[in-house]
Structures are given as C-alpha cells and as structure tokens.
Design an enzyme around this catalytic site. Structure first.
Site, mmCIF file in Angstrom:
data_model
loop_
_atom_site.group_PDB
_atom_site.id
_atom_site.type_symbol
_atom_site.label_atom_id
_atom_site.label_comp_id
_atom_site.label_asym_id
_atom_site.label_seq_id
_atom_site.Cartn_x
_atom_site.Cartn_y
_atom_site.Cartn_z
ATOM 1 N N ASP A 85 43.300 50.401 44.828
ATOM 2 C CA ASP A 85 42.708 49.398 43.778
ATOM 3 C C ASP A 85 43.452 47.958 44.012
ATOM 4 O O ASP A 85 44.588 48.445 44.119
ATOM 5 C CB ASP A 85 41.864 49.517 43.054
ATOM 6 N N SER A 211 31.792 45.867 35.172
ATOM 7 C CA SER A 211 31.066 45.881 34.471
ATOM 8 C C SER A 211 30.374 45.129 33.865
ATOM 9 O O SER A 211 31.012 43.924 33.479
ATOM 10 C CB SER A 211 33.139 45.911 33.494
#
Ligand code: 13P
Length: 288
Positions: A85, A211
C-alpha cells in the site's frame, strides 16, 4: 492455493459490479482476523501493508512468509492477494523481489512527468513476474498532525495518461480522505468520478480512505468503476474500542484476562465482524 495477483479478482469485480475489500494488516492478529472473515464471507481479498507497517512487522519477507503460512495453515480457500500500500519506487521494487503478488507505486508527490516515468518502469518490472500494479494520480487528503485536509480531485486527463501505461487499477482522488471523515465532509464527488471513469476507458478504479464512507456512496461509486476499496482506520477503531471496553470493565484483572490471547480477543472478534460487514456492503461476499 498460493497467493494470487490482484488483477484477475479486480477485473471480475469490475465486470460484476462489486468491489474487492483491501484490508490493511498491522500484525499477526490482524492478518488472522482478515483471513477468518473472508473465508467466512466467501470473499476474495487483498491484504495490504504499508511500508511502515511492514517495517513494524519485521520487513517485507516476514510479511510474505506470515501471510503465506497463515493462508496454508488456516486452509484458506478464497483468493488472496498480498499488496504493498502506498509504495515508494524503491519499496515497490523490494516487494516485487520479496514475493508480494501486487504493489502500489504512489508517485503522486512527484511532478506528473516523473510519476509517469516511474510508474511505467514499475509496471513493466511487475508485469514481467506476474505481479499486479496500482498507481495513483493526484494526492488523497487525510489527517496529518491533527489537521484534516480536504479530499483532492484527480485530473481526468492525467488519469487517462496513467491508465494508458497499462496499470492494472488506478487510485484517483474523488474527495475521499484517509482516516476519520470530519463532520462537515462534503462526500464523494460523483461528477469527478464520472469524468475519470469515462477518461480511463474501463480501467478499474481504487477508492482509498474507505473507512466510514456511507454505504450508499460506496455502492454508487462501485456502479461507476470503483472495484477496490481500501479500509484501515475502521478496523483499527473497532479493535481499539473493543479492547478499551474490555479493560474498562476490569476483565484484564479477572483470572488470566491479561494473557494476550484473552486480552486481544474482543478486539479481534470486532475486526472479524466488521470485515464481514464490509464484504457484504461492497458486494464481494459469496463471490470467491
Ligand atoms: P482508511 O485508513 O481511511 O480506511 O484508508 C485506508 C487506505 O486508503 C489505505 O491506503
């Protein structure tokens, strides 16, 4: 089954109008929880680690060995990709060597010409060994030093140019940010997502900062080309809240409640439940 590249699972998701959850791991427990959840949900998954998290866990090879070994010992049957990532140019190369099956090269802080040149090089290197690649156009906002910046909007012409390099999936800012969303967040910018989706001609898109985005917005984004949704903060929050509650109730002082296997269990259970909920919300459950 061994770890797989993320290309095929993301292309299938793109065609089938759902998104692959890309959950960040931070340690052994997180990795076990993610694998437990996706096996239960029958969902393909991308397990991803930032360079910082990989360093914390003992290095890239350690992460590869841990995910592979857990995958084997837990008898996991769903497709699992291991992805870097927000990789640097050097980090992406090291992860390709270490056995990651997918890498993100985040060249968004370079000027665009340099981002293009370096992305091209990483794509060619990764593809020569069957590793999938994500690149990023424009920055993605977030909270640094307590200050939350607004989500950025990527330039569709730049997205088109990077897509044409042959990247497998593309991260582009559409007002999303990493971390907690502020109360006055304007939401995802669907006009910009539409322009980017048209410009990239069918290239799957990645939504960072997954999120806490309301599910009606993630679902709409999925219909407009988003096929990978990154989630880190939300798993950290449910873990922290469950652990804090356990301690606030004094359970760590009962019996051997301080034993890490007991102390960490409520948090781990919370991660599993949240990850299953997200697989269902992103439409990836029962797609393995
Ligand atoms: P969140 O921490 O906001 O879920 O973002 C995760 C992410 O986008 C990792 O690249």
């Amino acid at each position: 089954m061994v770890l797989v590249s993320a290309k095929e699972m993301i292309e299938k998701a793109h065609e089938g109008h759902y998104a692959i959850p890309a959950f960040n791991t931070n340690n052994l427990e997180w990795t076990k929880c993610i694998l437990t959840a996706v096996e239960q949900a029958k969902s393909p998954v991308i397990i991803q680690a930032s360079e910082g998290a990989a360093k914390y866990m003992g290095g890239y090879k350690m992460v590869v060995d841990m995910v592979k070994d857990l995958h084997d010992s837990m008898g996991i049957t769903v497709p699992v990709a291991l992805h870097l990532d927000h990789g640097t140019y050097e980090g992406a190369k090291k992860c390709i060597d270490a056995g990651f099956t997918s890498v993100m090269f985040d060249g968004s802080h370079y000027d665009f010409e340099e981002n293009m040149a370096k992305s091209k090089e990483i794509i060619s290197l990764a593809h020569s060994v069957g590793v999938s690649v994500e690149c990023e156009v424009g920055g993605i906002g977030g909270t640094e030093d307590g200050v939350t910046s607004n989500g950025e909007l990527a330039d569709p012409a730049e997205c088109k140019a990077i897509a044409e390099l042959g990247v497998d999936f593309l991260a582009a800012g559409i007002g999303n940010i990493h971390g907690k969303y502020p109360a006055n967040w304007a939401g995802l910018n669907f006009d910009r997502l539409n322009e980017i989706n048209e410009a990239v001609n069918g290239k799957p898109l990645v939504l960072h900062g997954g999120s806490g985005i309301p599910f009606d917005q993630t679902s709409k984004a999925i219909t407009m080309g988003v096929s990978k949704i990154n989630v880190n903060t939300e798993l950290q929050l449910v873990f922290a809240e469950a652990t804090a509650k356990y301690c606030a109730e004094g359970k760590h002082n009962e019996g051997k409640g301080y034993d890490p296997r007991k102390l960490l269990k409520p948090g781990c259970d919370a991660i599993v439940a949240k990850a299953i909920e997200l697989c269902e919300a992103f439409g990836s459950a029962n797609k393995a």
